[in-house]
Scaffold this active site. Sequence first.
Site, PDB file in Angstrom:
ATOM      1  N   GLY A 258      -7.608   5.174  -6.313  1.00 36.50           N
ATOM      2  CA  GLY A 258      -6.849   6.258  -5.705  1.00 36.50           C
ATOM      3  C   GLY A 258      -5.658   6.649  -6.546  1.00 36.50           C
ATOM      4  CG  ASN A 262       0.462   3.190 -14.578  1.00 33.85           C
ATOM      5  OD1 ASN A 262      -0.170   2.167 -14.725  1.00 33.85           O
ATOM      6  ND2 ASN A 262      -0.114   4.357 -14.315  1.00 33.85           N
ATOM      7  CG  HIS A 294       0.175   1.881  -1.686  1.00 37.34           C
ATOM      8  ND1 HIS A 294      -0.030   0.833  -0.823  1.00 37.34           N
ATOM      9  CD2 HIS A 294      -0.274   1.454  -2.902  1.00 37.34           C
ATOM     10  CE1 HIS A 294      -0.571  -0.178  -1.477  1.00 37.34           C
ATOM     11  NE2 HIS A 294      -0.736   0.171  -2.741  1.00 37.34           N
ATOM     12  CD  GLU A 295      -0.424   3.653  -5.952  1.00 37.05           C
ATOM     13  OE1 GLU A 295      -0.007   2.810  -6.766  1.00 37.05           O
ATOM     14  OE2 GLU A 295      -1.436   3.465  -5.249  1.00 37.05           O
TER      15      GLU A 295
END
Length: 861
Positions: A258, A262, A294-295
């Site tokens: 998804g 980084n 989330h990221e």
Amino acid sequence: MPEEHHQPTLLADYAPYPFSVTEVDLTFRLDPHATRVIARIGFAPNPEVPGRHDFRLDGEKLRLISARIDGQEVRPGIDESGLTLAADDLPEGPFTWEAEVEIDPAANTALEGLYMSGGIYCTQCEAEGFRRITFYPDRPDVMAPFRVRIESDLPVLLSNGNPTASGAGWANWTDPWKKPAYLFALVAGDLVAVHDSFITRSGRKVALAIWVRRGDEDRCAYAMDSLKRSMKWDEDTYGREYDLEVFNIVAVDDFNMGAMENKGLNIFNSKLVLASPETATDLDFERIEGVIAHEYFHNWTGNRITCRDWFQLCLKEGLTVFRDQQFSSDMRSAPVKRIDDVLTLRARQFREDTGPLAHPVRPDSYVEINNFYTATVYEKGAEVIGMLKRLVGDDGYARALDLYFDRHDGDAATIEDWLKVFEDATGRDLTQFKRWYTDAGTPRLTVSEAWNPGSDGGTYTLTFHQKTAPTPGQDAKPPRVIPIAVGLLNPNGDEVVATTMLEMTEATQSFRFEGLASRPVPSILRGFSAPVVLDRKVDVTERAFLLAHDTDPFNRWEAGRALAKDGLVRSIAEGAAPSRSYVEALGAVLADETLDPAFRALCLQLPSEDDLAQTLHESGRTADPDAIHAAREGLAETIAEGLARPLSATYEAMLTKGPFAPDSASAGRRALRLAALAFHSRADGGARAAALFETADNMTESAGALGCLIAAGRGEAATAAFAERWRDNRLVIDKWFLLQLVHARPETAVPTAERLAALPEFEWKNPNRARALLGGLAANHAGFHARGGAGYRFYAGWLARLDPVNPQIAARMSTAFETWARYDADRRALMREALQSVAATPGLSRDTREMVGRILGADRA
């Protein structure tokens, strides 16, 4: 390669890397087929690993041009997985390793390492992709600051960290924070940006940018808004402030997952960034909001604190899923979000826990780590965090998280580190709780009750017994700590005992409630306080009572769902008529305008056919996909007939006037409207759905109407019109593939899949397109499991074709076969035959061989 050549990696064998990395300098000279990567890396002996050690670096599919240590040429031994220099060939102290390699991004169809997506260079390094970029100790406990120079004539050159300098054909980036190689990122291409900024709570201005292909920039607004809300929420809720000058997001079409967190340069599957009312559904908007969050949240729970080894993957993923669930609950309806999360858990993780792919939240071995990005690690990992929070309370959780960030910032941590901060912050002993991390399987919680009236009030006793069935490699399952949220209701519907958290620690344990005026009706496992299966004999009258009166939204919904499942199981197993009492109870919920429309929409969703198959299997019955489909269709027809008027009235009442808005209230109204339409279409043959399809001004209603038309058997014209309108929009065409399969009648599902697979639009090397077709077929339960095994053969054929191109996607999609044990002997034999054909494919990847072997191994057992 034979499976025995791939030895498993064991948690018990963990040892620190014998060298530390002090700094990393990388130069990329980009070329589609001959990119040069020049690495200059500082190494020093690791004082935690005394003595002299060979120098081992990971590397795959690299052509070594030159190698030097402290400027002197060296000739390491090279094999298919890396290179080695003998300890005697190394300096005794720190040294500088220099290497130049050549790689072929355009040929990298596995989408791991540096690859190309439609002319854009991009990377995916988690879990072990960096070893396809240069030789390096590619493991999460080796952390270092990175400096990167990119040389190319492309206009946009991005990497991690902060930009330090740029010129015509080059750009330099510096990431001051130590990171493991799996967080490295690089993007280069002809991209355009949507810019914004965020002021942190300490007053720093952070430049934000979302980079997309030209023409997509008008669909980034919601993603940017979600990012800014995520940054603010993390400051307010966890006290975590962003720590770089810039935050970049890049959307690419070819991506195995998804999104990827980084450091400072998140790379996203384009479907989780791009959205407009015309092209994205309400579910798309909700997923974009959740995945953006989330990221971003990984910046602290995953980046600043990472995992020591890949066995600890649940530490960063389970915690971050829990955090994004909290965020979405605050942004939207918390009860609806909780129900959605449990539906996902039961659909994906519970089936994993009861099948051949069961594994602990923290596995103790793997052959291919990519195969452990699972619902157990993510969703169950989040449930374990939620239980921990319930046990220690909000204040204890806050103290423990503050200690975790203070103690382990810059560390590669373990589950033991995580639990230790909770023990130190709260004084609790979490030795038994740790079993949630080490033991696979879903506990089954059986309940008995006793009522003893008395002159001073009665005593009500609940006795619980927990048992977890054996799973592969784990036969013994000692008791776990289970938080059980319980409330008690009087027979008139009043709540006499508010939600109380019981803490179960024994195999069998009783809890008493005293001083009650009358025998109460229990509401057990409120809010789904633990990921267990609750086994309690409840009659129709009590379920209807809880659906009408329970003050806990989750258990109120659960009562309605249990009513539906009980009736459907009777229909399947005994031929009973559809449950009229359930239809009446559903009508009462539908008419209750005090309830959130999104909640009512969830109550209108019947249990899925896959859910019913699992329920039958757990009760000792063989699941018959045809009988399940017929029973579910029969109940839907009964609801459509019995609630025709309220369904029609609801459809009209839920019309949302004015411009489209993706907020939760508007989305809830549309969800309820479309749920009513799905039933109404059974009565009118899709006439109202056809009218909506013609007039819909948003993708939610357009796709919803199209699904109703396909299910009604009159979707041919609408399907063609949809394809013509959206033929140039790759993400919408993915929906077009998916809708035709999910809503196909079972007898047409495989022929539809075969027809779609033959179209030139089926760009099967694109992960989104492959998932749309194969995932759509697997989601059509009766169609995939049609007698004769055509679905199995079609699916297995595509797994074998996908594997040499993209092993990760093929391996993950093989899980469609993990539930073989539910079905009759004929279907089991056909599934075995299909999987054996995959296993016999020459050159089958390690990824797919491991997954197929685990499923077949369990079948042979």
